[in-house]
Design a protein around this motif. Sequence first.
Motif, PDB file in Angstrom:
ATOM      1  N   HIS A  47       2.016  12.289  -2.350  1.00 26.00           N
ATOM      2  CA  HIS A  47       1.039  11.218  -2.517  1.00 26.00           C
ATOM      3  C   HIS A  47       1.693  10.023  -3.204  1.00 26.00           C
ATOM      4  CE1 HIS A  47      -2.213  13.976  -1.397  1.00 26.00           C
ATOM      5  NE2 HIS A  47      -1.556  14.879  -2.112  1.00 26.00           N
TER       6      HIS A  47
ATOM      7  N   PRO B 115       0.820  -1.217   0.000  1.00 27.82           N
ATOM      8  CA  PRO B 115       0.000   0.000   0.000  1.00 27.82           C
ATOM      9  C   PRO B 115       0.852   1.265   0.000  1.00 27.82           C
ATOM     10  CG  PRO B 115      -0.768  -1.556   1.651  1.00 27.82           C
ATOM     11  CD  PRO B 115       0.549  -2.075   1.161  1.00 27.82           C
TER      12      PRO B 115
ATOM     13  N   ARG C  70       8.146   8.487   6.089  1.00 26.44           N
ATOM     14  CA  ARG C  70       7.938   9.614   6.992  1.00 26.44           C
ATOM     15  C   ARG C  70       8.621   9.381   8.340  1.00 26.44           C
ATOM     16  NH1 ARG C  70       3.025  13.157   8.334  1.00 26.44           N
ATOM     17  NH2 ARG C  70       3.824  14.230  10.177  1.00 26.44           N
TER      18      ARG C  70
ATOM     19  N   LYS D 207       4.538   5.454   2.491  1.00 24.51           N
ATOM     20  CA  LYS D 207       4.613   6.820   3.005  1.00 24.51           C
ATOM     21  C   LYS D 207       4.905   6.831   4.502  1.00 24.51           C
ATOM     22  CE  LYS D 207       1.784  10.954   3.679  1.00 24.51           C
ATOM     23  NZ  LYS D 207       0.442  11.551   3.515  1.00 24.51           N
ATOM     24  N   GLY D 208       4.235   5.949   5.265  1.00 22.01           N
ATOM     25  CA  GLY D 208       4.458   5.912   6.710  1.00 22.01           C
ATOM     26  C   GLY D 208       5.875   5.515   7.069  1.00 22.01           C
TER      27      GLY D 208
ATOM     28  N   SER E 103       0.123   3.916   1.438  1.00 25.37           N
ATOM     29  CA  SER E 103       0.113   4.451   2.801  1.00 25.37           C
ATOM     30  C   SER E 103       1.215   3.835   3.652  1.00 25.37           C
ATOM     31  CB  SER E 103      -1.248   4.217   3.456  1.00 25.37           C
ATOM     32  OG  SER E 103      -1.574   2.832   3.454  1.00 25.37           O
ATOM     33  N   SER E 104       1.516   2.546   3.409  1.00 28.60           N
ATOM     34  CA  SER E 104       2.597   1.888   4.154  1.00 28.60           C
ATOM     35  C   SER E 104       3.956   2.448   3.751  1.00 28.60           C
ATOM     36  CB  SER E 104       2.564   0.381   3.911  1.00 28.60           C
ATOM     37  OG  SER E 104       1.373  -0.188   4.396  1.00 28.60           O
TER      38      SER E 104
ATOM     39  N   SER F  19      -3.639  18.474   4.989  1.00 26.20           N
ATOM     40  CA  SER F  19      -3.422  17.413   4.010  1.00 26.20           C
ATOM     41  C   SER F  19      -1.949  17.297   3.635  1.00 26.20           C
ATOM     42  CB  SER F  19      -4.246  17.680   2.749  1.00 26.20           C
ATOM     43  OG  SER F  19      -3.841  18.890   2.133  1.00 26.20           O
ATOM     44  N   SER F  20      -1.583  16.140   3.121  1.00 26.90           N
ATOM     45  CA  SER F  20      -0.220  15.884   2.682  1.00 26.90           C
ATOM     46  C   SER F  20       0.041  16.564   1.340  1.00 26.90           C
ATOM     47  CB  SER F  20       0.008  14.379   2.556  1.00 26.90           C
ATOM     48  OG  SER F  20       1.282  14.098   2.025  1.00 26.90           O
TER      49      SER F  20
ATOM     50  N   ASP G 247      -0.165   2.853  -4.700  1.00 26.05           N
ATOM     51  CA  ASP G 247       0.198   1.515  -4.244  1.00 26.05           C
ATOM     52  C   ASP G 247       1.285   0.957  -5.160  1.00 26.05           C
ATOM     53  OD1 ASP G 247      -1.749   1.641  -2.273  1.00 26.05           O
ATOM     54  OD2 ASP G 247      -3.276   0.792  -3.594  1.00 26.05           O
TER      55      ASP G 247
END
Length: 319
Positions: A187, A105, A114, A110-111, A107-108, A183-184, A190
Motif C-alpha cells: 500500500h 497519487p 507494478r 503503485k501502477g 495509485s499512480s 487485495s494488494s 500519496d
Amino acid sequence: MSRGIEVRVERSNFTPRGEVTENRFNILLEFEVSVPSNSYVFIGGMTRGLGSWLSSLQSKIEQHARGLKPVDENTIMREFGGLFEMQRLRGVTEFLKYGQNYAIPGSSLKGAIRSRVEYKFKLFQVGAEYRSYSCYVAQNPWPSSPTSPHVKFWGEDVIYTRPTCFPPQVCAVCDLFGCPSLSSRVHFTDALMTAGQVQYVNELRREAALPGSKFKTSVHLMNSDFSDLGLLFLGMEHFTSSPILIGAFKYRFNEKLGRERLRNRYSTGLLRFELQSFKPLLGDFPSDVISCNTLINRAREKLLEKYGNYVDIQRGVLP
C-alpha cells in the motif's frame, strides 16, 4: 518469436492477507521520490475547482429533474457535455493538488512500479511453450503496433498474451500487488511535495513538477518476505539507480528512444526513489538487518535466489 503467442503464466496459491505467517513480516518503508535534474513530471489532477464544478452539475440536474428545462439529446450534449469537457481539460492541464500540497497519487506510483516489475519478468521456453512468472493484469486485447513507443521501449514480447490471474492461483506479481478479487499486500500513500515547484510548461500546455522537485511517500507491506521486497525494489529500480517512467509524455522526450529533448535538454516522466528508513511492525524480521543498504542487498539476494534468470534487472533502465 511470432506475434500473437500466448504465454503460460506460472502460478501458485496466494499468500494470506489476514495474518502474518511464519518467516514473514509486516514492514513500513519511507521513501524520498525526486524528479531528476534533467526531467519534468506531468501528473494531471481534477481536485482544484471540483467543489464548484459539482455544484454546477447538481444545479443542472435538479433543473431538469423539476422539469424547468426540456430534456432532449441536444440539450444534454450542450449543457452536460460542455461541463464535462471543461473539467476534463482542467484535469489534464493542472498538476494534482490536495489543498496546498502538490501530490503524486499512491495509485499512480503503485501502477508504474507494478508495470515495471511485470515487464522485467522474462519469457523462458519449455519445449515449444513460452512461460513467465508474471501475467499482465491490464493488457489491451488488440496488440500495440510494433512501432509504438511502448513496444519499442520494452520489447515486442509485451504484446504477447499473458492471461490475467484470478485467485486462488496467482502469479508472483499479483500475489504482491493484487488482482481481481484479491487485495494488494503493498500500500502506497500519496507522495506529497516537500521541495521544488510546479510550473506551467507552455510547449505542452500543462503544469509539471520541475527538475529537482522532491516528494515523500510511505509504503506498507503486509505478510512479506525478502523476495517480496526484492520485487518492490526491482520496480523502483533500487538495484540499478535508474529513474522510473510515470505520467504523461513519458515516451515523447525519451532519450532511450532517440527522441529530441524538451527545450533541448530535458526528458519527461522520470522519477527516482530513495529508501530513507524502514520499520518492521510484526512478524519474523531478522535482527541483523538494520540499515537501508543491508535491506536492499538482502532483498536482491532473495529475489535472485527465488527467480534467478527469470528476471531481467537491467530491462527498462534509463540513463
